[in-house]
Scaffold this motif. Structure first.
Motif, PDB file in Angstrom:
ATOM      1  N   THR C 178       0.838  -1.201   0.000  1.00  0.00           N
ATOM      2  CA  THR C 178       0.000   0.000   0.000  1.00  0.00           C
ATOM      3  C   THR C 178       0.878   1.258   0.000  1.00  0.00           C
ATOM      4  O   THR C 178       0.675   2.183  -0.777  1.00  0.00           O
ATOM      5  N   ARG C 202      -1.398  -6.396  -7.697  1.00  0.00           N
ATOM      6  CA  ARG C 202      -2.077  -5.259  -7.078  1.00  0.00           C
ATOM      7  C   ARG C 202      -1.390  -3.943  -7.458  1.00  0.00           C
ATOM      8  O   ARG C 202      -2.047  -2.934  -7.723  1.00  0.00           O
ATOM      9  N   ARG C 205      -2.438  -3.098 -10.935  1.00  0.00           N
ATOM     10  CA  ARG C 205      -3.832  -2.684 -11.027  1.00  0.00           C
ATOM     11  C   ARG C 205      -4.020  -1.269 -10.514  1.00  0.00           C
ATOM     12  O   ARG C 205      -4.711  -0.456 -11.104  1.00  0.00           O
ATOM     13  N   GLU C 206      -3.356  -0.961  -9.387  1.00  0.00           N
ATOM     14  CA  GLU C 206      -3.625   0.328  -8.758  1.00  0.00           C
ATOM     15  C   GLU C 206      -2.748   1.452  -9.284  1.00  0.00           C
ATOM     16  O   GLU C 206      -2.966   2.608  -8.945  1.00  0.00           O
ATOM     17  N   CYS C 207      -1.729   1.138 -10.069  1.00  0.00           N
ATOM     18  CA  CYS C 207      -0.846   2.199 -10.561  1.00  0.00           C
ATOM     19  C   CYS C 207      -0.960   2.437 -12.057  1.00  0.00           C
ATOM     20  O   CYS C 207      -0.912   3.571 -12.515  1.00  0.00           O
TER      21      CYS C 207
END
Lengths: 291, 322, 534
Positions: C178, C202, C205-207
């Motif tokens: 995170t 993750r 996906r989030e960046c």
């Protein structure tokens, strides 16, 4: 312009001497190949060989060329404790620690020679060292031919050992990937120790031959080492047959250099070649032809 | 914690440490300048030798300790400096300081010229290449009669008096130490150590490793050439076997390894130790180098950071050093 | 989108001998965007970073930075031109303090920068990357997570226009990821482009706005990240179902246990293997073939295995699964003695062998088919095989050689050739054959399917199935989940150096957490729950 007889004699003598030079460099080459160690005491191992040949003759009266196996075993055995007590404990500490240690061994040996045998230059005096051999227009000392024959035989034997035996397999595997070899069951330390001893044994024989062909003294090791390094760089690292070719090339070029520039330039030619090869063909002239 | 101190000489502010170091150097120069006024020839001889060794060791330590270059060819540059200095003094009648500056230039130029061969492959090749270079130059000097051949050359005028020479070499040692201080107490030091630690990662940070190593090699070679020049001026007569002899390379390497590779005080401690050892064993010259060899083996095995490294590990001295 | 891309890669090819690591890669990075590159181990992702960063020289193709071709510039010049990269395995300058590590980058690009300015910049960078409290510690003193942060901080100190992040998420726990994601977002500004090569989905996906999938060195697919991650073809590549022979269920998890091995005459084949399989010894029949009790191991500061317990019974085939960086290869190396455990005991046939040398462990009948094959290039194919037949007389060695040649006939054809002159698949056959030449009782197969075409993988796994039939004890370490589960009697899934899951293959294959461990996807199932299982 010197006459054709002198030129051809010089070149033949250079080639024959080159065979002996190849043998003197062989130990340095295989130790470098397997252990990644530039053995800076290699020249002094050669000097040990020369003294061993000399004293073998003095004490037994037997011709040192017949006693060569004894000299080889003797010098090889001397190398074992050097490996076990000085080099093995430094494993994993980088190449420099081992190299510097062998440099210190070289200093100690050189001083030990002076203390034990005095600073006099000597030679292994045999008839064949001075008797010239004449074949047509070509004349050269008989010892060159004898030395060449012994050297080439021994180099080919080592080549066979490295390329065709189980030990040679272990040796070549340890040289390229010691960890993988160990995982397959190869005792890499033992292989290295035997390689180091083999290199020293070859140096013992080469030293005796040099001692029979030329004068030597306690501080001859430096020049021997540099010539051996030149041979190794010319022939390619850890390459047995390459070492033979490198030695012959160096011997011939040194002779030609000595003939054209004057005898004092013989060794200079070797050093200049060494640096030139480093600059332009760092893997040696035979970069591809690994055994 | 002591390890951190050893490996990172900059504890506290870099500039303060550097200024302290410069102050110590200037103070030492000021005090030692007056040594010839009360010390006898014996001590001046020792002092001269220590200073020459210190100049050599500072340069070698810069190469090995900061750029990872282990040289066995120091004698190449000592010999070059010696021949250049006597040539200039004899033929041109140049004053000694000017001659020494020209020696330094010659040493740097030679280093730059041979670097393509020596830097071609990493690591061991540099070492064996420098060894071969010294031998090549020695053979060249022996054979070329213009350089005096095997008998060498002689200084035509009388060499300067010992007190004068001592002050010259003192200044030289001061300048060498000051230069190294500039290299190790400023931002140059992080660049040098980055190249030594990990050449590839350094390149990825925008450093050009070849240039950095070349710089260290050129600087060390210039220092060695000056040391050779002043040594020749003192001797008054030089010959190739002595000036290009392996003994120089052995001595400088021993000093730095004994003192402590890469440590700021290593060269000084090493130079003092080697000179003192030489004096203690003056009557047994053969045993001298053999004992140096044994000391080298023991230190490489058990104290790779040398005497200074050992001392810093003792908590008390370690704190003082910091 | 009308501006030209900041970095443009065209037709980039990298060959290593016969191996094509990158095959005609095209890619565009625009300022102000983050692009992801994913793909299985060995797909060529790190090579791509090396090519763009300048550590690897391309065989063909061009790399343009702001319109200027930089593909032939060395790494130092690329860095100066504005390309900053991190290393997958962090390479801080170990003997320099964290702050000095940053100074290297600062002073190399701006030697005359004012000290106060440089210090302010460093302070800001250290604060941003969470390293302010360790600024005076040496690189050597940092644990893995901090080293990774230092990698990023050092790259940023170059004030790069293109930032290449190589597996910065590997080995981090969820809360750390995170933080990492926040950090990556904070790096991005309108003049910078970021490329992320990552296994931790993750992060991607989030960046990343766009993502490219590499497989076998080629671009498999490229597009908006959400589309790519929802793509079944991509999931299949990751879980290895892309090339399996069995028909797959739609969710990408295979009906594992019954993917039978097709062998024409299995009994006859098993007979062939007799010279290569050690007879079960009576004396140790009670002790397990291999036992780990509380083993921790790693490299220097980095502790990879965190107190592992594992028992392998005689004749059992176990699979060790897990994402990149979970500790699979470390586990294998600990068994064969390449790494000495820092804690715990390693027992072979009930005998404590912790601290033994690799060749001593090999002599106990443990063979290790190492990751990356490790074929000796200076030995012929036959010599590569013979070297493992330690202590066998000529006749026995000949028998074993014939048995290996029966198993992999291609090796007989190539026996006088250099070991590394063959294709990747053939080299892997050689590596397997070499492990068998020792007539081992237990064999560790580490990532044997890495970078190989599915049809070749099938051949290798056919051979493994035969070994299993011959009651050899097998430890199979794999990225390719389906093949490993099809073979194994029992499976373990490693995560962060501990077993996160274990059980019969069918159960593991059906467990939804498996997919999470591999390709993230922590939408609902919390990671906390997952790690508590280990």
């Amino acid at each position: 312009m010197p006459d054709i007889g002198i030129i051809s004699s010089t070149i033949v003598a250079g080639v024959l001497l080159g065979g002996i030079l190849a043998l003197t460099a062989l130990g340095l080459s295989i130790v470098l190949g397997v252990m990644r160690l530039v053995n800076l005491a290699h020249g002094d191992f050669l000097v040990v060989g020369a003294y061993a040949g000399l004293f073998f003759l003095q004490f037994t009266g037997i011709d040192p060329l017949i006693g060569l196996p004894v000299v080889a075993v003797f010098v090889g055995m001397l190398a074992l404790p050097v490996y076990s007590f000085l080099l093995a404990p430094l494993a994993g500490r980088g190449a420099e620690a081992q190299m510097m240690t062998m440099f210190a061994v070289s200093i100690i040996l050189e001083n030990a020679f002076v203390l034990a045998f005095s600073a006099d230059t000597r030679s292994i005096a045999r008839d064949y060292a001075t008797v010239p051999l004449t074949l047509g227009p070509i004349t050269f000392p008989l010892i060159y031919l004898i030395g060449f024959a012994i050297s080439v035989t021994l180099i080919l034997a080592v080549h066979w050992l490295v390329s065709a035996t189980a030990f040679g397999r272990d040796l070549r595997a340890s040289a390229v990937d010691a960890q993988a070899a160990a995982t397959l069951g190869v005792d890499v330390k033992r292989v290295q120790m035997l390689t180091f001893a083999l290199g020293a044994a070859c140096a013992g024989v080469g030293g005796t031959l040099m001692g029979a062909a030329f004068q030597f003294g306690p501080s001859s090791g430096g020049a021997y080492l540099l010539n051996s390094l030149a041979v190794v760089v010319l022939g390619g690292l850890g390459n047995v047959i390459g070492t033979l070719i490198g030695g012959i090339a160096l011997g011939a070029l040194q002779s030609i250099g000595g003939l054209t520039l004057g005898d004092g330039y013989r060794d200079l030619v070797g050093m200049a070649l060494f640096l030139l090869v480093l600059a332009f063909r760092p893997d040696g002239f035979l970069a591809k032809g690994r055994t | 914690m002591s390890d951190a101190i050893v490996s990172s000489p900059r504890v506290g502010s870099a500039s303060t440490g550097g200024l302290v170091e410069v102050a110590v150097l200037v103070g030492a120069l000021g005090v030692l300048w007056f040594v010839p006024d009360f010390a006898g020839d014996y001590w001046l001889q020792l002092g001269f030798r220590t200073c020459v060794y210190l100049v050599l060791a500072q340069g070698w330590n810069l190469m090995a300790g900061s750029a990872g270059l282990v040289s066995l060819g120091t004698s190449s540059f000592i010999g070059l400096g010696a021949y250049a200095a006597l040539g200039l003094l004899n033929r041109v009648g140049a004053p000694l300081p000017l001659a020494l500056l020209i020696c330094a230039t010659a040493g740097g130029v030679l280093a730059a010229l041979v670097s393509p061969a020596l830097f071609r492959l990493r690591g061991l090749y540099f070492t064996v290449g420098t060894l071969a270079l010294a031998e090549l130059l020695r053979l060249l000097m022996v054979n070329v009669s213009a350089f005096g051949g095997a008998t060498g050359i002689i200084l035509q005028e009388d060499p300067p008096a010992l007190p004068v020479l001592f002050r010259y070499v003192l200044v030289l040692a001061f300048l060498a130490s000051l230069t190294i201080t500039l290299c190790t107490r400023t931002r140059v030091s992080v660049i040098l150590r980055a190249v030594r630690d990990d050449e590839d990662a350094a390149a990825q940070m925008g450093i050009r490793p070849y240039r950095v190593k070349l710089g260290a090699f050129v600087l060390a070679s210039a220092l060695a050439a000056m040391a050779g020049g002043i040594q020749a001026a003192k001797l008054g007569a030089i010959e190739p076997y002595g000036m290009f002899g392996l003994q120089w390379s052995i001595d400088v390497l021993s000093m730095v390894i004994i003192g402590g590779v890469g440590l700021r005080l290593g060269p000084l401690v090493g130079a003092l130790f080697v000179v003192a050892l030489g004096e203690a064993l003056a009557d047994y010259p053969e045993a001298h180098t053999a004992i140096a060899g044994v000391i080298l083996i023991v230190l490489i095995r058990f104290a790779p950071q040398g005497i200074v490294g050992l001392a810093v590990k003792l908590p008390l001295i370690g704190r003082v050093q910091a | 989108m009308d501006r030209p891309p900041l970095l443009e890669v065209k037709g980039l090819v990298k060959r290593y001998g016969g191996l094509v690591a990158n095959d005609r890669i095209d890619m565009q990075l625009r300022a102000g965007t983050i692009t992801g590159v994913i793909g299985p181990n060995g797909a060529g992702k790190s090579t791509l970073i090396g090519l763009i960063g300048g550590a690897v020289v391309p065989s063909e193709g061009s790399i343009r930075l702001d319109g200027r071709d930089v593909s032939r510039l060395p790494a130092s010049e690329r860095a100066r031109a504005g390309v900053g990269r991190t290393y997958q395995i962090p390479r801080p300058f170990l003997d320099m303090s964290v702050e000095e590590n940053l100074e290297v980058a600062q002073y190399s690009i701006a030697p005359f920068i004012r000290a106060t300015v440089a210090r302010e910049e460093r302070r800001a960078l250290l604060a941003r990357t969470g390293l302010a409290d360790v600024a005076t510690l040496t690189g050597r003193a940092l644990p893995l997570l901090r080293r990774k942060r230092l990698e990023i901080a050092r790259a940023l100190a170059l004030k790069p226009r293109v930032v290449l992040l190589d597996e910065v998420g590997a080995g981090l726990v969820d809360s750390e990821i995170t933080e990492l994601i926040e950090l990556i977002h904070s790096i991005l500004d309108a003049r910078t482009a970021i490329l992320i090569v990552e296994h931790v989905i993750r992060v991607v996906r989030e960046c990343c706005s766009r993502t490219m999938v590499l497989n076998f060195g080629k671009t498999l697919i490229e597009g908006p990240t959400a589309d790519i991650l929802g793509n079944d073809q991509v999931a299949a590549v990751y879980l290895g179902t892309g090339g399996a022979r069995e028909s797959q269920t739609a969710d990408g998890t295979a009906p594992a246990a019954d993917s039978a091995i097709h062998v024409s005459a299995p009994e006859a084949e098993a007979q062939v293997l007799a010279p290569l399989t050690a007879p079960a010894s009576a004396e140790a029949a009670t002790a397990p073939a291999l036992q780990f009790s509380g083993i921790s191991a790693g490299y220097g500061q980095a502790r990879v295995l965190q107190g592992i317990d594992l028992t392998v019974e005689r004749g059992q085939a176990i699979a060790i699964l897990g994402a990149n960086g979970a500790g699979k290869t470390t586990l294998a190396r600990t068994i064969s003695g390449v790494i000495t455990p820092t804690a715990g005991a390693l027992l072979i046939d009930g005998q404590d062998v912790s601290g033994w040398q690799p060749h001593q462990i090999a002599a106990l009948g443990i063979a290790h088919c190492m990751e990356g094959r490790r074929i000796f290039p200076t030995l012929s194919v036959q010599e590569n095989l013979l070297i493992a037949a330690r202590g066998a007389d000529a006749l026995t060695a000949r028998e074993r050689l014939e048995a290996v040649y029966d198993l992999f006939p291609i090796l007989a054809e190539r026996k006088t050739q250099g070991g590394t002159s063959m294709s990747g698949g053939q080299q892997q056959m050689l590596a397997i054959g070499r492990a068998l030449m020792a007539r081992p009782r237990l064999v560790i197969f580490d990532e044997i399917s890495l970078g190989l075409a599915p049809i070749v993988m099938d051949k290798l796994y056919d051979a493994l199935a035969l070994l299993k039939k011959a009651r050899m004890t097998l430890i199979v370490i794999e990225q390719d989940v389906d093949r490993a589960l099809a073979l194994a009697d029992h499976a373990y899934v490693l995560e962060h150096g501990m077993f996160a899951l274990s059980g019969p293959p069918r159960q593991i294959a059906a467990d939804p957490r498996l997919r999470h461990i591999y390709i993230g996807g922590a939408e609902d199932a919390s990671m906390g729950e997952l790690t508590s299982i280990g």
